[in-house]
Design an enzyme around this catalytic site. Structure first.
Site, short mmCIF file in Angstrom:
data_model
loop_
_atom_site.label_atom_id
_atom_site.label_comp_id
_atom_site.label_asym_id
_atom_site.label_seq_id
_atom_site.Cartn_x
_atom_site.Cartn_y
_atom_site.Cartn_z
N TYR A 26 23.51 20.29 9.47
CA TYR A 26 24.83 20.09 8.87
C TYR A 26 25.59 18.91 9.51
O TYR A 26 26.74 19.05 9.90
CB TYR A 26 25.69 21.36 8.99
N TYR B 227 26.00 35.16 3.87
CA TYR B 227 25.15 34.00 4.12
C TYR B 227 23.70 34.46 4.08
O TYR B 227 23.34 35.44 4.74
CB TYR B 227 25.45 33.36 5.50
N ASP C 79 19.35 41.94 3.76
CA ASP C 79 18.99 40.79 4.58
C ASP C 79 19.33 41.14 6.03
O ASP C 79 20.49 41.05 6.43
CB ASP C 79 19.77 39.57 4.07
N LYS D 283 14.31 35.65 12.38
CA LYS D 283 14.96 35.33 13.65
C LYS D 283 14.33 36.02 14.86
O LYS D 283 13.35 35.53 15.40
CB LYS D 283 16.45 35.64 13.57
N1 PMP Z 1 19.97 35.29 6.28
C1 PMP Z 1 20.80 35.48 7.31
C2 PMP Z 1 21.63 36.73 7.35
C3 PMP Z 1 20.88 34.53 8.32
O1 PMP Z 1 21.74 34.73 9.34
C4 PMP Z 1 20.06 33.38 8.26
C5 PMP Z 1 20.10 32.30 9.33
N2 PMP Z 1 21.29 32.12 10.00
C6 PMP Z 1 19.20 33.23 7.17
C7 PMP Z 1 19.17 34.21 6.20
C8 PMP Z 1 18.32 32.02 7.03
O2 PMP Z 1 17.29 32.04 7.95
P1 PMP Z 1 16.55 30.69 8.37
O3 PMP Z 1 17.56 29.83 9.05
O4 PMP Z 1 15.45 31.15 9.28
O5 PMP Z 1 16.02 30.08 7.11
#
Ligand code: PMP
Length: 425
Positions: free
Chosen positions: A16, A144, A245, A274
């Site tokens: 970003y 997100y 998610d 993660k």
């Molecule tokens: N979903 C959530 C809830 C996240 O916090 C993130 C990353 N911050 C993602 C999806 C995307 O994961 P990545 O950056 O490994 O593509």
């Protein structure tokens, strides 16, 4: 070192940032335990777990050993037509700890991709069972889910990237952000907007997608588990799949192994990423119930996704070692202790004029400011104080590695409170 920084500034895109006016980047030459070592020799206490994934800290001897051992047999092989022990072991382990209805695993390379995979699963499911008109997604504001296209389409429409890609992103449905705080009594009216939208659009909705209990990069907001329970019931009632998610919340971060455990519910599709590999390598998983998997596969159907690095053996070996480490220890007591320290350490910020809200859940501590912070200045202030904390928007937060000691945690909290008090201005 100045060569390195000059090349970085001129040619390397950071997350970003502008190519012309990049924000300052700090050269790191090593990381061990909860310390990042800067090129000039300074050591920083890590409050970020490298965007929430390095739960065991850095350079961990057991994770290092597991990777070395795997490296000696194979770093990577394709997953088309091949299988291997690290992925089978990981699959078995995950099925032991996720909600029982989830029985089928798809391993992919990053969190965003696992969200794409989840959405494709939902769409293919409804196509396969003869309801192809169910192809939209319903979510809540403030979420997100990643930076790829389908994931972006369900990120918060204001703070996400909708304005940049209008006309390209599919238009999804957004209910109000769950307003009921985690730490207040549940207010059933907070579900009203969601209830209305799912009822009005049930014929066209394939799935609801949510971050359970903790909304992360969309605002570090903690909402009441009863909201999630309500969503689960409404999805059942209106024949809509539920995608959770847990990329940010999985593996203990909120005080439960998975945040959906707060509500005692199971999704139809679950995304993990993660901390799955303890922050060592990129790996994510999308899990589905038998209903979803069998629905897609009925009448000869196949699930249409297959990335090059699917189920990468090195990443699976890291994940197996990370899960061993996590589950062998008393992670629940550890997280509870971190929660207590964060509550006590951040409390002095509550009364500061610039602070709008303070909240702590598990190993997550958040100070929400009234105004957006100057990230570069604040970052420099933190580095001066020997801590690594990267704020965004109005949010200054901590998500430390679980192995952090009390003294280091105290220093992180002190720096946060000092920053919230305007110490960097
Ligand atoms: N979903 C959530 C809830 C996240 O916090 C993130 C990353 N911050 C993602 C999806 C995307 O994961 P990545 O950056 O490994 O593509």
């Amino acid at each position: 070192m100045s060569d390195l920084l000059a090349f970085d500034r001129a040619h390397l895109w950071h997350p970003y940032t502008s190519a012309l006016k990049p924000l300052r980047a700090y050269p790191v030459t090593g990381a061990s335990g909860v310390r990042l070592r800067l090129a000039d020799g300074r050591q920083l206490i890590d409050g970020m777990s490298s965007w929430w994934c390095a739960i065991h800290g850095y350079n961990h001897p057991l994770l290092n050993a597991a990777l070395r051992q795997q490296l000696d047999s194979m770093a990577h092989v394709m997953f088309g037509g091949i299988t291997h022990e690290p992925v089978v072991t990981l699959g078995k382990r995950l099925l032991e700890i996720v909600p029982r209805p989830l029985q089928h695993l798809f391993f992919c390379d990053s969190g965003s991709v696992s969200v794409e995979v989840a959405i494709k699963m939902a769409l293919q499911y409804w196509q396969a069972v003869g309801r192809p008109q169910k192809k939209r997604l319903l979510t809540v504001r403030g979420g997100y889910h990643g930076d790829t296209f389908a994931a972006m389409s369900v990120c918060d429409p204001v703070t996400g990237m909708h304005h940049l890609f209008r006309g390209v992103l599919p238009e999804q449905l957004f209910a109000e952000r769950p307003s009921c705080r985690f730490d207040a009594p549940f207010d059933p009216t907070s579900l009203e907007d969601f209830r209305r939208l799912i009822a009005e659009h049930e014929g066209e909705i394939a799935a609801v997608i949510l971050e359970p209990v903790v909304q992360g990069a969309g605002g570090m907001w903690f909402y009441h588990p009863d909201y999630l329970r309500g969503v689960r019931e409404l999805c059942h009632r209106h024949q809509v799949l539920l995608i959770l998610d847990e990329i940010a919340t999985g593996f203990g971060r909120t005080g439960k192994l998975f945040a959906c455990d707060w509500a005692g519910i199971a999704p139809d599709i679950l995304c993990l990423g993660k901390a799955l590999t303890g922050g060592y390598l990129t790996l994510a998983a999308t899990l589905a119930t038998s209903q979803v998997a069998e629905g897609i596969s009925a009448s000869g159907g196949v699930f249409m996704h297959g990335p090059t690095f699917m189920a990468n053996p090195l990443a699976c070996a890291a994940a197996n070692a990370s899960l061993d480490l996590l589950l062998a220890g008393d992670w629940q007591a550890r997280i509870r202790h971190i929660e207590e320290c964060l509550k006590a350490g951040l409390e002095p910020a509550r009364s500061l004029a610039g602070v709008a809200d303070l909240r702590v859940l598990g190993a997550i501590g958040v100070i929400e400011m009234r105004e957006a912070v100057d990230v570069e200045r604040l970052q420099a202030f933190f580095v001066e104080r020997g801590v690594w904390i990267r704020p965004f928007g109005r949010l200054v937060y901590l998500m430390p590695p679980y192995i952090i000691g009390d003294e280091d945690l105290g220093r992180l909290c002190e720096a946060m409170v000092a920053a919230a008090g305007g110490g960097h201005e």
